[in-house]
Design an enzyme around this catalytic site. Structure first.
Site, PDB file in Angstrom:
ATOM      1  N   ASP A 139      25.064  55.507  71.072  1.00 21.76           N
ATOM      2  CA  ASP A 139      24.499  55.852  69.768  1.00 21.76           C
ATOM      3  C   ASP A 139      25.374  56.935  69.144  1.00 21.76           C
ATOM      4  O   ASP A 139      26.182  57.562  69.830  1.00 21.76           O
ATOM      5  CB  ASP A 139      23.062  56.339  69.917  1.00 21.76           C
ATOM      6  CG  ASP A 139      22.231  56.152  68.651  1.00 21.76           C
ATOM      7  OD1 ASP A 139      22.777  55.708  67.616  1.00 21.76           O
ATOM      8  OD2 ASP A 139      21.014  56.456  68.690  1.00 21.76           O
ATOM      9  N   ASP A 140      25.205  57.128  67.840  1.00 20.56           N
ATOM     10  CA  ASP A 140      25.985  58.154  67.163  1.00 20.56           C
ATOM     11  C   ASP A 140      25.472  59.548  67.479  1.00 20.56           C
ATOM     12  O   ASP A 140      26.241  60.487  67.629  1.00 20.56           O
ATOM     13  CB  ASP A 140      26.008  57.917  65.645  1.00 20.56           C
ATOM     14  CG  ASP A 140      24.621  57.859  65.004  1.00 20.56           C
ATOM     15  OD1 ASP A 140      23.607  57.787  65.720  1.00 20.56           O
ATOM     16  OD2 ASP A 140      24.561  57.867  63.755  1.00 20.56           O
ATOM     17  N   ASP A 145      18.983  63.269  68.509  1.00 24.57           N
ATOM     18  CA  ASP A 145      18.426  64.371  67.727  1.00 24.57           C
ATOM     19  C   ASP A 145      17.204  64.931  68.450  1.00 24.57           C
ATOM     20  O   ASP A 145      17.328  65.793  69.308  1.00 24.57           O
ATOM     21  CB  ASP A 145      18.087  63.864  66.324  1.00 24.57           C
ATOM     22  CG  ASP A 145      17.659  64.962  65.358  1.00 24.57           C
ATOM     23  OD1 ASP A 145      17.147  66.001  65.801  1.00 24.57           O
ATOM     24  OD2 ASP A 145      17.828  64.784  64.138  1.00 24.57           O
TER      25      ASP A 145
END
Length: 170
Positions: free
Chosen positions: A103-104, A107
């Site tokens: 994933d980028d 969070d």
């Protein structure tokens, strides 16, 4: 990703920087395999997964589609729009062994937690990590503070950026 309240901390990422960071991620995990498949978390994981798959020579790429942003700024209830294909899960012994999840960004960790439940033995790699989600990933490149908003290159166009000391233009 929870957008910060004022004063806003921003971390703009260019295409060039993102490509370098995604390649660095591939390099960092290159000795952790072998990986039989990549499962990327869409949409943010699509770009780094393409780079990582090229660098590591992994041809089997699958997606899990999770909607966590129902209006650009607020994370709503997570919805799995598309599960990981059964043949990929079965190939990985049902728990994700030999699977690289990409994933980028991690969070808050809510999305990562959902994917961890599905593929608990997978290696989870993100380009960027925030403190709340960091314990859920095995490998990342850059950590940013929880109150930083990352502007990814696919979210931006060319525009003037005011100097940090000047504050927002308005």
């Amino acid at each position: 990703m929870s957008e910060p309240t004022s004063p806003e901390k921003i971390f703009p990422v260019s295409w060039d920087q993102f490509h370098r960071d995604a390649r660095a991620l591939a390099w960092r995990i290159s000795g952790d395999g072998p990986f039989e498949a990549i499962v990327c978390i869409t949409r943010g994981g699509l770009v780094p997964a393409a780079v990582v798959s090229r660098e590591l020579g992994i041809r089997l790429i699958e997606t899990i589609c999770i909607a966590s942003r129902h209006n650009y700024r607020d994370q709503g209830e997570l919805m799995i729009l598309k599960q990981v294909a059964k043949d990929v899960v079965d190939k990985a012994g049902g728990k994700g062994a030999g699977v690289l999840v990409v994933d980028d960004l991690v969070d808050t960790g809510k999305t990562a937690s959902v994917v961890r439940d599905i593929l608990p033995d997978a290696h989870f790699a993100t380009v960027y990590a925030k403190p709340k989600g960091r314990p859920l990933v095995d490998t990342f490149i850059t950590e940013v503070s929880q109150d930083t908003w990352i502007y990814f290159p696919w979210d931006m166009g060319l525009a003037f950026q005011p100097p940090i000391a000047k504050g927002p233009v308005g």
